[in-house]
Design a protein around this motif. Structure first.
Motif, PDB file in Angstrom:
ATOM      1  N   ALA A   6       2.947  36.547 -34.801  1.00 30.84           N
ATOM      2  CA  ALA A   6       4.272  37.000 -34.394  1.00 30.84           C
ATOM      3  C   ALA A   6       5.273  35.991 -34.924  1.00 30.84           C
ATOM      4  O   ALA A   6       4.941  34.839 -35.173  1.00 30.84           O
ATOM      5  CB  ALA A   6       4.369  37.093 -32.878  1.00 30.84           C
ATOM      6  N   LYS A   7       6.504  36.441 -35.110  1.00 32.92           N
ATOM      7  CA  LYS A   7       7.528  35.549 -35.638  1.00 32.92           C
ATOM      8  C   LYS A   7       8.389  34.941 -34.542  1.00 32.92           C
ATOM      9  O   LYS A   7       9.424  34.352 -34.833  1.00 32.92           O
ATOM     10  CB  LYS A   7       8.386  36.288 -36.667  1.00 32.92           C
ATOM     11  N   THR A   8       7.939  35.101 -33.327  1.00 33.21           N
ATOM     12  CA  THR A   8       8.600  34.435 -32.200  1.00 33.21           C
ATOM     13  C   THR A   8       7.533  33.680 -31.423  1.00 33.21           C
ATOM     14  O   THR A   8       6.368  34.087 -31.420  1.00 33.21           O
ATOM     15  CB  THR A   8       9.277  35.460 -31.269  1.00 33.21           C
ATOM     16  N   PRO A   9       7.918  32.585 -30.763  1.00 34.74           N
ATOM     17  CA  PRO A   9       6.938  31.832 -29.991  1.00 34.74           C
ATOM     18  C   PRO A   9       6.553  32.582 -28.717  1.00 34.74           C
ATOM     19  O   PRO A   9       7.262  33.480 -28.273  1.00 34.74           O
ATOM     20  CB  PRO A   9       7.672  30.533 -29.658  1.00 34.74           C
ATOM     21  N   ALA A  10       5.412  32.211 -28.157  1.00 36.29           N
ATOM     22  CA  ALA A  10       4.969  32.789 -26.890  1.00 36.29           C
ATOM     23  C   ALA A  10       5.310  31.821 -25.769  1.00 36.29           C
ATOM     24  O   ALA A  10       4.971  30.649 -25.827  1.00 36.29           O
ATOM     25  CB  ALA A  10       3.467  33.024 -26.921  1.00 36.29           C
ATOM     26  N   LYS A  11       6.011  32.334 -24.755  1.00 40.76           N
ATOM     27  CA  LYS A  11       6.315  31.509 -23.597  1.00 40.76           C
ATOM     28  C   LYS A  11       5.134  31.572 -22.638  1.00 40.76           C
ATOM     29  O   LYS A  11       4.725  32.663 -22.228  1.00 40.76           O
ATOM     30  CB  LYS A  11       7.577  32.017 -22.905  1.00 40.76           C
ATOM     31  N   VAL A  12       4.565  30.424 -22.337  1.00 38.16           N
ATOM     32  CA  VAL A  12       3.409  30.378 -21.443  1.00 38.16           C
ATOM     33  C   VAL A  12       3.643  29.334 -20.360  1.00 38.16           C
ATOM     34  O   VAL A  12       4.417  28.400 -20.550  1.00 38.16           O
ATOM     35  CB  VAL A  12       2.115  30.030 -22.214  1.00 38.16           C
ATOM     36  N   THR A  13       2.994  29.528 -19.239  1.00 39.65           N
ATOM     37  CA  THR A  13       3.050  28.542 -18.162  1.00 39.65           C
ATOM     38  C   THR A  13       1.764  27.738 -18.198  1.00 39.65           C
ATOM     39  O   THR A  13       0.677  28.306 -18.068  1.00 39.65           O
ATOM     40  CB  THR A  13       3.217  29.249 -16.806  1.00 39.65           C
ATOM     41  N   LEU A  14       1.905  26.447 -18.430  1.00 36.69           N
ATOM     42  CA  LEU A  14       0.741  25.575 -18.573  1.00 36.69           C
ATOM     43  C   LEU A  14       0.589  24.692 -17.346  1.00 36.69           C
ATOM     44  O   LEU A  14       1.572  24.341 -16.695  1.00 36.69           O
ATOM     45  CB  LEU A  14       0.898  24.697 -19.817  1.00 36.69           C
ATOM     46  N   LYS A  15      -0.656  24.348 -17.066  1.00 38.28           N
ATOM     47  CA  LYS A  15      -0.952  23.485 -15.919  1.00 38.28           C
ATOM     48  C   LYS A  15      -1.551  22.176 -16.396  1.00 38.28           C
ATOM     49  O   LYS A  15      -2.481  22.161 -17.213  1.00 38.28           O
ATOM     50  CB  LYS A  15      -1.951  24.178 -14.987  1.00 38.28           C
ATOM     51  N   LYS A  16      -1.022  21.098 -15.853  1.00 40.70           N
ATOM     52  CA  LYS A  16      -1.558  19.777 -16.152  1.00 40.70           C
ATOM     53  C   LYS A  16      -3.018  19.706 -15.720  1.00 40.70           C
ATOM     54  O   LYS A  16      -3.385  20.214 -14.672  1.00 40.70           O
ATOM     55  CB  LYS A  16      -0.738  18.719 -15.415  1.00 40.70           C
ATOM     56  N   GLY A  17      -3.851  19.099 -16.563  1.00 40.90           N
ATOM     57  CA  GLY A  17      -5.258  18.931 -16.223  1.00 40.90           C
ATOM     58  C   GLY A  17      -6.140  20.028 -16.771  1.00 40.90           C
ATOM     59  O   GLY A  17      -7.360  19.900 -16.785  1.00 40.90           O
ATOM     60  N   THR A  44     -10.172  26.524 -37.015  1.00 39.01           N
ATOM     61  CA  THR A  44     -10.735  26.288 -35.690  1.00 39.01           C
ATOM     62  C   THR A  44      -9.572  26.148 -34.722  1.00 39.01           C
ATOM     63  O   THR A  44      -8.476  25.747 -35.120  1.00 39.01           O
ATOM     64  CB  THR A  44     -11.588  25.000 -35.648  1.00 39.01           C
ATOM     65  N   PRO A  45      -9.788  26.457 -33.446  1.00 36.10           N
ATOM     66  CA  PRO A  45      -8.688  26.355 -32.496  1.00 36.10           C
ATOM     67  C   PRO A  45      -8.291  24.901 -32.252  1.00 36.10           C
ATOM     68  O   PRO A  45      -9.099  23.989 -32.450  1.00 36.10           O
ATOM     69  CB  PRO A  45      -9.269  26.981 -31.230  1.00 36.10           C
ATOM     70  N   LEU A  46      -7.068  24.713 -31.840  1.00 37.86           N
ATOM     71  CA  LEU A  46      -6.586  23.378 -31.484  1.00 37.86           C
ATOM     72  C   LEU A  46      -6.662  23.228 -29.971  1.00 37.86           C
ATOM     73  O   LEU A  46      -5.985  23.949 -29.225  1.00 37.86           O
ATOM     74  CB  LEU A  46      -5.136  23.200 -31.942  1.00 37.86           C
ATOM     75  N   GLN A  47      -7.511  22.304 -29.546  1.00 38.93           N
ATOM     76  CA  GLN A  47      -7.641  22.063 -28.115  1.00 38.93           C
ATOM     77  C   GLN A  47      -6.548  21.098 -27.665  1.00 38.93           C
ATOM     78  O   GLN A  47      -6.308  20.086 -28.322  1.00 38.93           O
ATOM     79  CB  GLN A  47      -9.016  21.448 -27.848  1.00 38.93           C
ATOM     80  N   PHE A  48      -5.872  21.450 -26.572  1.00 40.83           N
ATOM     81  CA  PHE A  48      -4.799  20.558 -26.115  1.00 40.83           C
ATOM     82  C   PHE A  48      -4.656  20.631 -24.605  1.00 40.83           C
ATOM     83  O   PHE A  48      -5.157  21.549 -23.956  1.00 40.83           O
ATOM     84  CB  PHE A  48      -3.471  20.922 -26.800  1.00 40.83           C
ATOM     85  N   GLU A  49      -3.990  19.615 -24.082  1.00 34.85           N
ATOM     86  CA  GLU A  49      -3.628  19.582 -22.662  1.00 34.85           C
ATOM     87  C   GLU A  49      -2.141  19.312 -22.578  1.00 34.85           C
ATOM     88  O   GLU A  49      -1.540  18.827 -23.519  1.00 34.85           O
ATOM     89  CB  GLU A  49      -4.400  18.478 -21.936  1.00 34.85           C
ATOM     90  N   THR A  50      -1.556  19.630 -21.452  1.00 30.55           N
ATOM     91  CA  THR A  50      -0.140  19.384 -21.271  1.00 30.55           C
ATOM     92  C   THR A  50       0.065  18.195 -20.342  1.00 30.55           C
ATOM     93  O   THR A  50      -0.795  17.889 -19.507  1.00 30.55           O
ATOM     94  CB  THR A  50       0.564  20.644 -20.717  1.00 30.55           C
ATOM     95  N   GLU A  51       1.184  17.514 -20.513  1.00 33.56           N
ATOM     96  CA  GLU A  51       1.479  16.318 -19.723  1.00 33.56           C
ATOM     97  C   GLU A  51       1.959  16.682 -18.322  1.00 33.56           C
ATOM     98  O   GLU A  51       1.852  15.889 -17.396  1.00 33.56           O
ATOM     99  CB  GLU A  51       2.576  15.487 -20.403  1.00 33.56           C
ATOM    100  N   GLU A  52       2.522  17.870 -18.202  1.00 33.70           N
ATOM    101  CA  GLU A  52       3.041  18.259 -16.896  1.00 33.70           C
ATOM    102  C   GLU A  52       3.021  19.779 -16.754  1.00 33.70           C
ATOM    103  O   GLU A  52       3.018  20.507 -17.753  1.00 33.70           O
ATOM    104  CB  GLU A  52       4.471  17.747 -16.718  1.00 33.70           C
ATOM    105  N   ASP A  53       3.006  20.251 -15.508  1.00 33.90           N
ATOM    106  CA  ASP A  53       3.081  21.686 -15.247  1.00 33.90           C
ATOM    107  C   ASP A  53       4.404  22.228 -15.760  1.00 33.90           C
ATOM    108  O   ASP A  53       5.438  21.576 -15.622  1.00 33.90           O
ATOM    109  CB  ASP A  53       3.028  21.953 -13.736  1.00 33.90           C
TER     110      ASP A  53
END
Ligand code: FES
Length: 72
Positions: A6-17, A44-53
């Motif tokens: 898609a040519k627009t970003p996806a807004k997602v809600t991420l959880k720390k941890g 391959t997918p990029l595995q990541f975590e977020t710093e904050e909720d």
């Protein structure tokens, strides 16, 4: 090159941890996350975590220089 999901970003809600797998190939039908459809490609997918909720905008064109986040 990766497919443009898609040519627009996806807004997602991420959880720390939690660990997330961002789709780098563009083939997943569960954008912006990996669903295993990269199998057989060079990607391959990029595995990541977020710093904050909170909400984040993840790249779906797969051209960002700041993966997995949209860089505009
Ligand atoms: Fe795209 Fe896994 S489906 S990286």
């Amino acid at each position: 090159p990766p497919i443009i999901a898609a040519k627009t970003p996806a807004k997602v809600t991420l959880k720390k941890g939690e660990t997330y797998n961002w789709c780098s190939c563009g083939r997943s039908s569960n954008q912006p996350f990996c669903d295993g459809s990269h199998r057989g490609t060079e990607f391959t997918p990029l595995q990541f975590e977020t710093e904050e909720d909170g909400d984040a905008f993840l790249c779906q064109c797969k051209r960002t220089a700041n993966a997995p986040y949209c860089d505009g």
